[in-house]
Design a protein around this motif. Structure first.
Motif, mmCIF file in Angstrom:
data_model
loop_
_atom_site.group_PDB
_atom_site.id
_atom_site.type_symbol
_atom_site.label_atom_id
_atom_site.label_comp_id
_atom_site.label_asym_id
_atom_site.label_seq_id
_atom_site.Cartn_x
_atom_site.Cartn_y
_atom_site.Cartn_z
ATOM 1 N N ALA A 37 0.873 -1.248 -0.027
ATOM 2 C CA ALA A 37 -0.021 0.028 0.117
ATOM 3 C C ALA A 37 0.773 1.415 0.031
ATOM 4 O O ALA A 37 0.330 2.275 -0.561
ATOM 5 C CB ALA A 37 -1.106 -0.179 1.133
ATOM 6 N N GLN A 38 2.037 1.116 0.896
ATOM 7 C CA GLN A 38 3.043 2.499 0.543
ATOM 8 C C GLN A 38 3.317 2.500 -0.768
ATOM 9 O O GLN A 38 3.664 3.692 -1.135
ATOM 10 C CB GLN A 38 3.731 2.128 1.969
ATOM 11 C CG GLN A 38 3.222 2.285 3.304
ATOM 12 C CD GLN A 38 4.501 1.944 4.327
ATOM 13 O OE1 GLN A 38 5.593 1.318 3.949
ATOM 14 N NE2 GLN A 38 4.197 2.073 5.470
ATOM 15 N N ALA A 41 0.927 4.056 -2.844
ATOM 16 C CA ALA A 41 0.677 5.417 -2.440
ATOM 17 C C ALA A 41 1.736 6.321 -3.162
ATOM 18 O O ALA A 41 1.362 7.395 -3.619
ATOM 19 C CB ALA A 41 0.450 5.462 -1.112
ATOM 20 N N GLU A 45 1.570 8.982 -5.752
ATOM 21 C CA GLU A 45 1.890 10.141 -5.679
ATOM 22 C C GLU A 45 2.849 10.984 -6.803
ATOM 23 O O GLU A 45 2.604 12.027 -7.150
ATOM 24 C CB GLU A 45 2.809 10.538 -4.053
ATOM 25 C CG GLU A 45 1.817 10.327 -2.790
ATOM 26 C CD GLU A 45 2.558 10.420 -1.649
ATOM 27 O OE1 GLU A 45 3.791 10.555 -1.666
ATOM 28 O OE2 GLU A 45 1.928 10.461 -0.768
#
Length: 717
Positions: A37-38, A41, A45
């Motif tokens: 998930a990081q 993300a 971004e």
């Protein structure tokens, strides 16, 4: 019993171990999912930032493209006028009623397709995963709800479109009915006007041609497109007073640029000189277009000549009241205008050189020209350009007359000027005021009829006088020159130094007489006085033999031009002191190179298969005009100092550009300007009527060859 207890303990241990392993596996899965998930993300971004930056760049590119489109529209004012329909008296000049065009309202709103919202059922091993069926049913229910919501929105939008379309059609039909009624009345009025024209009624002629100049509606945004006419029946002469667009129609911004590192958008300003020249070109196009429309509408040959005064309606910053300024004026005979190929002319050259028109040198700064008279009395001929060497010798002129000449020069350049009394003038010869509300103000001008170099003390005296008078600028005009000390003192100060060659160029630009020294004798072409000399091969400017038959070189001053007597121009630059080379640029009608191959310098010594060639010494070149394509309108000849040094034109010792063509020889001495390190010294250019001509220039760039090349469209890394 003990065995049963031991087995129970082992079972309990196995269950605990299984729970521990399951918890550890769940923890690892949670951590893996968290890391994923990081990463997702972070990717999101980065992609979002990239998309944002690309959006900002696209927006800057779009806005720059809009500026380019506006400039193209301004450059096409004349072309659009020539391509459009002529004046139609039967319809009162106006085009027929256009058909109904709903535009975007005529396009139905697309309705959503239910197939777009189908959620495929789970397949493979995932179909047997616990909860997969339930998740699919939930997604399907959400998709059906989304379809119904989107369908309802599209249906509502379609209903609204149909209502707006019906309203728009009703408005069009009402407008079209009124338009047909007006056209019918105008047609009847046009019939009566035609009868009055045939009867020779003067008022009918003025009325007819006023309708001619007003009827076109395809001018760019910001153009007034409004005119008045007066008719002189005895001379068969029509005078048109035409309202010109303001300076603001030319965008002050050249392009937009997005700076990623600072997340901001910059406006790159359009250079003031280029903006002013484009505005003057637009004004010239307006004049030529109106003249073309008038002559095209004169089917019966009523007009022998047409005069045009182009006026700008604007607020006078001195009085705060709205008034008119005449920015251009021209009067042309029918036969002369009929001989023009307007689809191929350079508008400014055509207006000024071919038609003898006048246009303000600084129309953006309040410059004006004398109007073509509209009275029935015989119109005085416009002042002819002052030929080189004409007028009084400035060295011998009466001091008061010299001051009056300088006052008139700056008055024609848009300043309000007055001379001071001989006694008590406190060192001021001419007082001037720039009417510009932002950059204007009081200016003191000193005029020095010197034969020798002006001493630095005169510059210091001007600075003191300027401060004592409360002026914000001082100008020192001389018939001589300035030394390094004077120019160094003026650096960084609100002082302008005008030497003798620059003064002659300014006087000639404004149509004022004057020369420095005795009038030069006319040069006789070498092929007439000594045919053998023209037949001999010429390797350089100074190689024509025998010496007795060489035509004396004629000294050129900035702005002076002449007709070339042949098709091969030989150029040589000579000077001592700092190192400097020749550079040549092949320019189109817009004054820009077509591609990098039009930039001739030491790394690229030829262009157009040798039509323009730089010799190995980098100080001599040949321009063969007969081999240049039609797209090349000018060849700019420049001198530039070493880009790696800090030398300026003031470091050149006795610089001179020698030119030779068809037996004629000329020499131009560039001004020793310490503020520039590259200078456009001369240009060979096409004249619409006379062919190839030569002009001495003397325009410099403080940022050297890079600035000169950039301003002419070369991509400088």
């Amino acid at each position: 019993m003990w065995s049963v207890l031991a087995e129970a303990q082992r079972e309990q241990h196995r269950r605990a171990e299984a729970q521990r392993r399951a918890a550890a596996a769940a923890q690892r899965e949670h951590e893996r999912a968290q890391r994923e998930a990081q990463r997702a993300a972070a990717r999101g971004e980065r992609e979002a930032l990239k998309a944002y930056q690309q959006g900002r760049e696209s927006d800057a590119a779009r806005r720059s493209a809009e500026l380019d489109a506006r400039v193209a529209e301004l450059r096409g004012v004349l072309a659009v006028g020539l391509a459009g329909p002529g004046f139609s008296p039967a319809a009162g000049g106006r085009p027929a009623v256009p058909p109904f065009d709903p535009g975007p309202l005529g396009v139905p709103v697309p309705m959503p397709d239910q197939n777009w919202y189908l959620v495929p059922p789970p397949a493979g091993p995932q179909a047997y995963h616990p909860g997969a069926r339930r998740q699919w049913e939930e997604q399907s229910a959400q998709a059906r709800a989304a379809f119904e919501r989107d369908w309802q929105a599209a249906w509502a939008a379609e209903q609204q479109r149909q209502h707006r379309l019906a309203d728009y059609r009703a408005q069009y039909e009402a407008w079209a009915a009124e338009r047909h009624r007006l056209l019918a009345g105008q047609a009847a009025q046009a019939g009566r006007l035609a009868a009055r024209l045939r009867a020779g009624e003067a008022a009918a002629v003025a009325e007819y041609f006023e309708a001619v100049v007003d009827w076109r509606e395809d001018w760019p945004d910001g153009f007034p497109a409004d005119g008045e006419t007066s008719w002189d029946a005895s001379a068969r002469r029509l005078v048109v007073r035409w309202e010109l667009p303001p300076y603001e129609v030319v965008p002050p911004v050249d392009r937009y640029r997005y700076v990623r590192s600072e997340d901001r958008e910059d406006e790159v300003a359009r250079p003031v000189g280029r903006r002013r020249e484009l505005y003057r070109e637009v004004l010239a196009q307006c004049a030529l277009r109106v003249l073309a429309e008038v002559f095209r509408a004169d089917a019966d040959g009523l007009l022998a000549s047409v005069g045009l005064n182009g006026v700008l309606v604007a607020t006078d910053p001195a009085t705060g009241r709205e008034g008119e300024r005449c920015l251009l004026a021209v009067e042309v005979d029918r036969e002369v205008f009929a001989g023009l190929a307007l689809d191929r002319v350079a508008p400014l050259d055509c207006l000024v050189d071919a038609l003898g028109g006048r246009i303000a040198a600084r129309p953006d700064k309040g410059g004006t020209v004398a109007e073509v008279p509209a009275s029935s009395a015989p119109a005085p001929a416009p002042p002819s350009p002052v030929a080189d060497g004409e007028g009084p010798d400035l060295f011998e002129m009466d001091p008061l007359e010299f001051e009056e000449l300088i006052a008139e020069l700056f008055r024609r350049r848009g300043l309000r000027t007055s001379t001071t009394a001989r006694s008590g003038d406190e060192g001021v010869d001419v007082l001037a005021e720039d009417p510009d509300p932002i950059t204007g103000g009081k200016i003191v001008i000193q005029a020095k009829r010197y034969r020798k170099t002006v001493p630095p003390s005169a510059v210091r005296d001007l600075e003191s006088t300027m401060r004592r008078q409360g002026a914000n600028r001082g100008i020192l005009v001389t018939t001589a020159g300035f030394g390094p000390g004077s120019r160094k003192h003026a650096e960084g100060q609100p002082l302008t130094l005008v030497d003798g060659p620059m003064l002659l160029a300014l006087l000639r630009e404004q149509g004022l007489p004057g020369r420095l020294g005795p009038a030069p004798t006319a040069a006789v072409p070498a092929q007439r006085s000594a045919p053998a000399a023209s037949a001999a091969p010429a390797a350089s400017v100074a190689s024509v033999t025998p010496a007795a038959s060489v035509t004396p070189a004629v000294e050129l001053t900035p702005g002076q031009n002449l007709l070339l007597p042949g098709e091969e121009v030989r150029v040589r630059f000579r000077s001592d002191g700092a190192e400097a080379d020749l550079t040549l640029l092949l320019l189109d009608a817009d004054g820009r190179v077509r591609h990098d191959g039009d930039f001739v310098f030491y790394h690229q010594p030829t262009a157009e298969d040798g039509a323009v060639a730089l010799r190995p010494d980098d100080r001599s070149a040949t321009v063969r005009t007969g081999r240049l394509p039609d797209a090349v309108r000018r060849v700019a000849i420049s001198v530039n100092l070493d880009a790696d040094g800090d030398g300026t034109c003031a470091d050149l010792v006795d610089p001179a550009v020698e030119l030779a063509c068809g037996g004629g020889r000329w020499v131009f001495r560039p001004p020793a300007d310490p503020a520039v390190s590259a200078m456009l010294v001369a240009e060979v250019y096409r004249h619409p009527a006379d062919g190839w001509k030569l002009r001495a220039v003397g325009q410099g760039w403080s940022d050297g060859l890079a600035g000169l090349a950039r301003d002419h469209g070369v991509d400088v890394a």
